[in-house]
Design an enzyme around this catalytic site. Sequence first.
Site, PDB file in Angstrom:
ATOM      1  N   ARG A  43      -2.119 -74.353 -80.543  1.00 42.26           N
ATOM      2  CA  ARG A  43      -2.194 -72.942 -80.888  1.00 42.26           C
ATOM      3  C   ARG A  43      -3.486 -72.270 -80.457  1.00 42.26           C
ATOM      4  NH1 ARG A  43       1.254 -75.225 -83.994  1.00 42.26           N
ATOM      5  NH2 ARG A  43      -0.311 -76.839 -83.895  1.00 42.26           N
ATOM      6  N   THR A  44      -4.602 -72.907 -80.776  1.00 38.55           N
ATOM      7  CA  THR A  44      -5.876 -72.215 -80.545  1.00 38.55           C
ATOM      8  C   THR A  44      -6.088 -71.972 -79.049  1.00 38.55           C
ATOM      9  OG1 THR A  44      -6.753 -73.245 -82.529  1.00 38.55           O
ATOM     10  CG2 THR A  44      -8.346 -72.235 -81.053  1.00 38.55           C
ATOM     11  N   HIS A  63     -14.140 -72.987 -88.208  1.00 40.50           N
ATOM     12  CA  HIS A  63     -13.084 -72.546 -87.278  1.00 40.50           C
ATOM     13  C   HIS A  63     -12.874 -71.041 -87.488  1.00 40.50           C
ATOM     14  CE1 HIS A  63      -9.734 -72.573 -84.698  1.00 40.50           C
ATOM     15  NE2 HIS A  63      -9.011 -73.546 -85.214  1.00 40.50           N
ATOM     16  N   ARG A 113     -14.014 -75.774 -78.122  1.00 37.20           N
ATOM     17  CA  ARG A 113     -13.703 -76.676 -79.246  1.00 37.20           C
ATOM     18  C   ARG A 113     -14.353 -78.013 -78.950  1.00 37.20           C
ATOM     19  NH1 ARG A 113      -7.900 -77.604 -81.942  1.00 37.20           N
ATOM     20  NH2 ARG A 113      -8.618 -75.680 -82.925  1.00 37.20           N
ATOM     21  N   LYS A 149     -18.531 -88.129 -67.550  1.00 35.55           N
ATOM     22  CA  LYS A 149     -19.591 -88.799 -66.770  1.00 35.55           C
ATOM     23  C   LYS A 149     -20.915 -88.795 -67.533  1.00 35.55           C
ATOM     24  CE  LYS A 149     -17.754 -87.089 -62.364  1.00 35.55           C
ATOM     25  NZ  LYS A 149     -18.047 -86.143 -61.255  1.00 35.55           N
TER      26      LYS A 149
END
Length: 306
Positions: free
Chosen positions: A51-52, A129, A101, A80
């Site tokens: 969703r986000t 959030h 995120r 890396k």
Amino acid sequence: MRHIINILDLSVEEIEELMDTADDILANPGRYNEVCRHKILATLFFEPSTRTRLSFESAMLSLGGQVLGFSDSGSSSSAKGESVADTVAIVSGYADIIAMRHPKEGAPLVASMHSRVPVINAGDGGHYHPTQTLTDLLTIRHEKGRFENLTVGLCGDLKFGRPVHSLIEAMSRYAGVKFVLISPEELKLPSFVKQEFIKDKGIEYRQSRSLDDVIGDLDILYMTRVQKERFFNEEDYLRLKDTYILTPEKMKLARPDMIVMHPLPRVNEISTAVDDDPRACYFRQAYYGRFVRMALIMKLLGVHAE
Ligand code: NCD
């Protein structure tokens, strides 16, 4: 230039303004479909998301902008060993705004210190959030018509559930809000939220292990998923994951105007048999995510509809 790392980076008035914009977008989408022409959103997702990330991308595309990014840290140079600071220093030369995120608490804040463009926290570990909270607030405004004088029950993983932390911070600014914290002992609300945003503000609250005992007192029931990925051992997760399961039988104990929210994804905590109950509004809640994110992108880029 502004970054949104925490929901409190926005004032109550600014949140109101964003909700108004989101409502106008819902009513008149055509007014907005060119406002971000030639602008680029980068979505840097070091953790899974449906969703986000997709609602951020849909938001930018719906504003006439473009998107780039990654949805799997394994396909970026972090695999890396590149630092978040370096990644963002580079990406902020390729995009006009960044949504990030990350599994580590504080990573988007670090990113904002190295970015030439606005950074939005799309979820940092078990912390915050803020854009989920904007989605939640628009849902509450549509369903309840107010933010004041609401009894909000938060149920499940209050320890690691970042939408819970941001929602409590946001709701703690409205008069007459009460919280009911429903969790097993091991998943109680952490003190960084409870002390500052409930106790120090003198907000009325109650704690309960039982959902049945308190469901009848609630205006809003905010269910959450037990955050498997933040447990140190699988045994604890397996023991706690099905502590609460909302069923049609339990819904009989709730008020006729109580609403059920959930940031989603759900696992077992809401039986699918509850989905047809008119009080279940988690799918509408997810739908609103696109429109509040459109409003937020516009605000941070300083663009307006004609
Ligand atoms: C939430 C999250 O990522 O914190 N999901 C979401 O963004 N809608 C909740 C969760 O994953 O349980």
